[in-house]
Design a protein around this motif. Structure first.
Motif, short mmCIF file in Angstrom:
data_model
loop_
_atom_site.label_atom_id
_atom_site.label_comp_id
_atom_site.label_asym_id
_atom_site.label_seq_id
_atom_site.Cartn_x
_atom_site.Cartn_y
_atom_site.Cartn_z
N ARG A 172 3.29 -1.38 3.27
CA ARG A 172 2.67 -1.97 3.88
C ARG A 172 2.01 -2.79 4.83
O ARG A 172 1.15 -3.35 5.35
N ASN A 173 3.71 -2.90 5.71
CA ASN A 173 3.00 -3.80 7.43
C ASN A 173 4.16 -2.40 8.46
O ASN A 173 4.87 -2.35 8.21
N ALA A 174 2.69 -1.18 8.40
CA ALA A 174 3.40 -0.57 9.54
C ALA A 174 3.67 -1.65 10.89
O ALA A 174 4.41 -0.90 11.58
N ALA A 175 3.03 -2.20 11.90
CA ALA A 175 3.58 -2.76 12.51
C ALA A 175 5.18 -3.59 12.92
O ALA A 175 6.54 -3.27 12.98
N LYS A 176 5.60 -4.12 11.62
CA LYS A 176 6.73 -4.81 11.31
C LYS A 176 8.02 -2.80 11.27
O LYS A 176 8.96 -3.28 11.29
N ALA A 177 8.25 -2.07 10.51
CA ALA A 177 8.68 -0.55 10.15
C ALA A 177 8.86 0.10 11.36
O ALA A 177 9.92 -0.06 11.76
N GLU A 178 7.88 -0.48 12.18
CA GLU A 178 7.50 0.45 13.69
C GLU A 178 8.32 -0.53 14.49
O GLU A 178 9.88 0.37 15.49
N GLU A 179 8.89 -1.72 14.58
CA GLU A 179 9.41 -2.60 15.37
C GLU A 179 10.59 -2.94 14.99
O GLU A 179 11.45 -2.31 15.50
N MET A 180 11.83 -2.30 13.32
CA MET A 180 12.55 -3.08 12.97
C MET A 180 13.02 -1.13 13.16
O MET A 180 14.09 -1.66 13.54
N PHE A 181 12.74 -0.12 13.08
CA PHE A 181 13.14 0.59 13.06
C PHE A 181 13.07 1.56 14.92
O PHE A 181 13.08 2.55 14.81
N ASN A 182 11.97 0.80 15.70
CA ASN A 182 12.30 1.18 17.39
C ASN A 182 11.46 2.36 17.12
O ASN A 182 11.58 3.38 18.01
N GLN A 183 10.51 2.82 16.51
CA GLN A 183 9.39 3.76 16.51
C GLN A 183 10.59 5.13 15.88
O GLN A 183 9.84 5.93 16.54
N ARG A 184 11.83 5.01 15.32
CA ARG A 184 12.00 7.22 15.64
C ARG A 184 11.86 7.18 14.27
O ARG A 184 12.59 8.04 13.41
N VAL A 185 11.04 6.76 13.43
CA VAL A 185 10.85 7.31 11.71
C VAL A 185 9.30 6.91 12.15
O VAL A 185 8.35 6.58 12.52
N GLU A 186 8.43 8.35 11.14
CA GLU A 186 7.67 8.82 10.62
C GLU A 186 6.87 7.21 10.03
O GLU A 186 7.92 6.34 9.04
N VAL A 187 5.55 5.90 9.85
CA VAL A 187 5.18 5.17 9.27
C VAL A 187 3.88 5.74 8.05
O VAL A 187 3.42 6.33 8.88
N ALA A 188 4.50 5.43 7.48
CA ALA A 188 3.04 5.61 5.95
C ALA A 188 3.09 4.62 5.07
O ALA A 188 3.90 3.64 4.85
N VAL A 189 1.31 4.01 5.52
CA VAL A 189 0.91 2.94 5.48
C VAL A 189 0.85 2.78 3.75
O VAL A 189 -0.40 3.80 2.83
N GLY A 190 1.00 2.39 3.01
CA GLY A 190 0.73 2.68 1.36
C GLY A 190 0.97 1.50 0.50
O GLY A 190 2.17 0.41 0.84
N ASP A 191 1.70 1.55 -0.91
CA ASP A 191 2.28 0.90 -1.96
C ASP A 191 2.03 0.64 -3.16
O ASP A 191 0.79 1.83 -3.49
N ILE A 192 3.55 1.81 -3.56
CA ILE A 192 3.06 2.19 -4.86
C ILE A 192 2.83 1.19 -6.03
O ILE A 192 2.39 2.29 -6.83
N ARG A 193 2.30 0.42 -5.62
CA ARG A 193 1.04 -0.62 -6.96
C ARG A 193 0.02 0.23 -6.84
O ARG A 193 -0.65 -0.14 -7.79
N GLN A 194 -0.31 1.27 -6.03
CA GLN A 194 -1.73 1.63 -5.64
C GLN A 194 -2.13 2.91 -5.30
O GLN A 194 -1.19 3.37 -4.38
N PRO A 195 -2.13 3.63 -6.57
CA PRO A 195 -2.32 5.06 -6.74
C PRO A 195 -2.95 6.06 -5.86
O PRO A 195 -2.59 7.18 -5.31
N ALA A 196 -4.15 5.66 -5.41
CA ALA A 196 -4.33 6.20 -4.17
C ALA A 196 -3.94 5.92 -2.67
O ALA A 196 -3.54 6.80 -1.97
N THR A 197 -3.06 5.10 -2.73
CA THR A 197 -2.38 5.59 -1.31
C THR A 197 -1.12 6.59 -1.65
O THR A 197 -0.61 6.44 0.04
N LEU A 198 -1.03 6.80 -2.22
CA LEU A 198 0.68 7.55 -2.53
C LEU A 198 0.60 8.83 -1.81
O LEU A 198 1.26 9.64 -1.07
N PRO A 199 -0.34 9.75 -2.04
CA PRO A 199 -0.41 11.20 -1.74
C PRO A 199 -0.39 11.60 -0.35
O PRO A 199 0.25 12.82 0.36
N ALA A 200 -0.99 11.12 0.25
CA ALA A 200 -1.10 10.50 1.95
C ALA A 200 0.44 10.68 2.51
O ALA A 200 1.05 11.33 3.11
#
Length: 272
Positions: A40-68
């Motif tokens: 749910r927090n792209a900036a936090k994930a990018e900083e934590m993993f040093n931009q070495r991962v793809e980041v998908a913003v979404g929430d498992i509680r919200q189905p519409a955010t998951l297909p992408a």
């Protein structure tokens, strides 16, 4: 032989910024695997993993955010979860006062209804949403569940389940099993060892278990004890690399003397 057949394989990690999830991402990267994190927090994930991962913003509680988030992935590791008892992490619609906290503990169902991040919404419905969004050709769905699923009426699991966390984990397990997708369900005991807060990637890549105890796995929900988060993360990643772990449900705890190296193939292949 592993379940990784091409350089196009991509692992989606849900709950990636949590304690086990952080370690899972670090270990996947250490093995040279491609990772996408659901957050749910792209900036936090990018900083934590040093931009070495793809980041998908979404929430498992919200189905519409998951297909992408699940597009073109080959594996899922779900380390999502919340606290077993009401806390700030439940994200109440408004902060309860002392009287409301008392009512909450006397009436668990009322507290769950007022929370946005309760076990029922995360471990049951959220996991079901993630299963529904998963590609039908998924190679593996790894789910971090909990010991005690089949012993909910026995102490101490009856206390742990006072607000339904084991009920919710069981519903999550059932949605995965009934989906027909290849799966590995891991049931750790009481989680110990860090990270307790956000670590940076360099720290995660260096994370080694300092425990003196070995890794014991079993089926039938008979094991109890503490489990290092580091060993849970190792089990998640190693299960992707060993076909013998497919369609297995097992508990994992730390017991006995620790060998120089954990033989995961021996552990997985010995499961019923």
């Amino acid at each position: 032989m592993t379940s990784f057949d091409s350089v196009e394989d991509l692992v989606l990690v849900a709950g990636a910024t949590g304690g086990v999830g952080q370690l899972v991402v670090g270990k996947l990267l250490e093995k040279g695997l491609k990772v996408r994190v659901l957050t749910r927090n792209a900036a936090k994930a990018e900083e934590m993993f040093n931009q070495r991962v793809e980041v998908a913003v979404g929430d498992i509680r919200q189905p519409a955010t998951l297909p992408a988030a699940t597009q073109d992935i080959s594996h899922i590791i779900s380390c999502t979860g919340t606290t077993a008892f009401p806390s700030a992490r439940w994200e109440f619609e408004q902060s309860p006062n002392l009287i409301e906290w008392g009512i909450t503990f006397l009436n668990p169902k009322s507290s769950e209804a007022k929370a946005k991040n309760s076990p029922a919404k995360v471990d049951a419905q959220g996991v079901s949403n993630l299963v529904a969004a998963a590609p039908r050709n998924l190679k593996r769905f790894v789910f971090v569940s909990s010991c005690g699923i089949e012993r909910k009426n026995q102490f101490p699991f009856s206390v742990l389940n006072a607000f339904g966390v084991l009920d919710a984990k069981q519903k999550g397990e059932e949605s995965i099993i009934n989906s027909g997708l290849p799966y590995t369900i891991i049931r750790p005991g009481r989680l110990i060892d860090g990270p307790y807060t956000s670590y940076d990637l360099n720290t995660l890549l260096k994370a080694k278990t300092g425990g003196k105890y070995g890794v014991v796995v079993g089926t039938g929900d008979t094991l109890s004890g503490d489990t290092s988060r580091i060993d849970v993360a190792n089990a998640c990643v190693e299960s992707l690399l060993h076909p013998s772990s497919s369609r297995k449900i097992f508990e994992i705890v730390n017991q006995g003397q620790r060998p120089p190296a954990i033989n995961w193939e021996t552990l997985f292949s010995g499961l019923k």
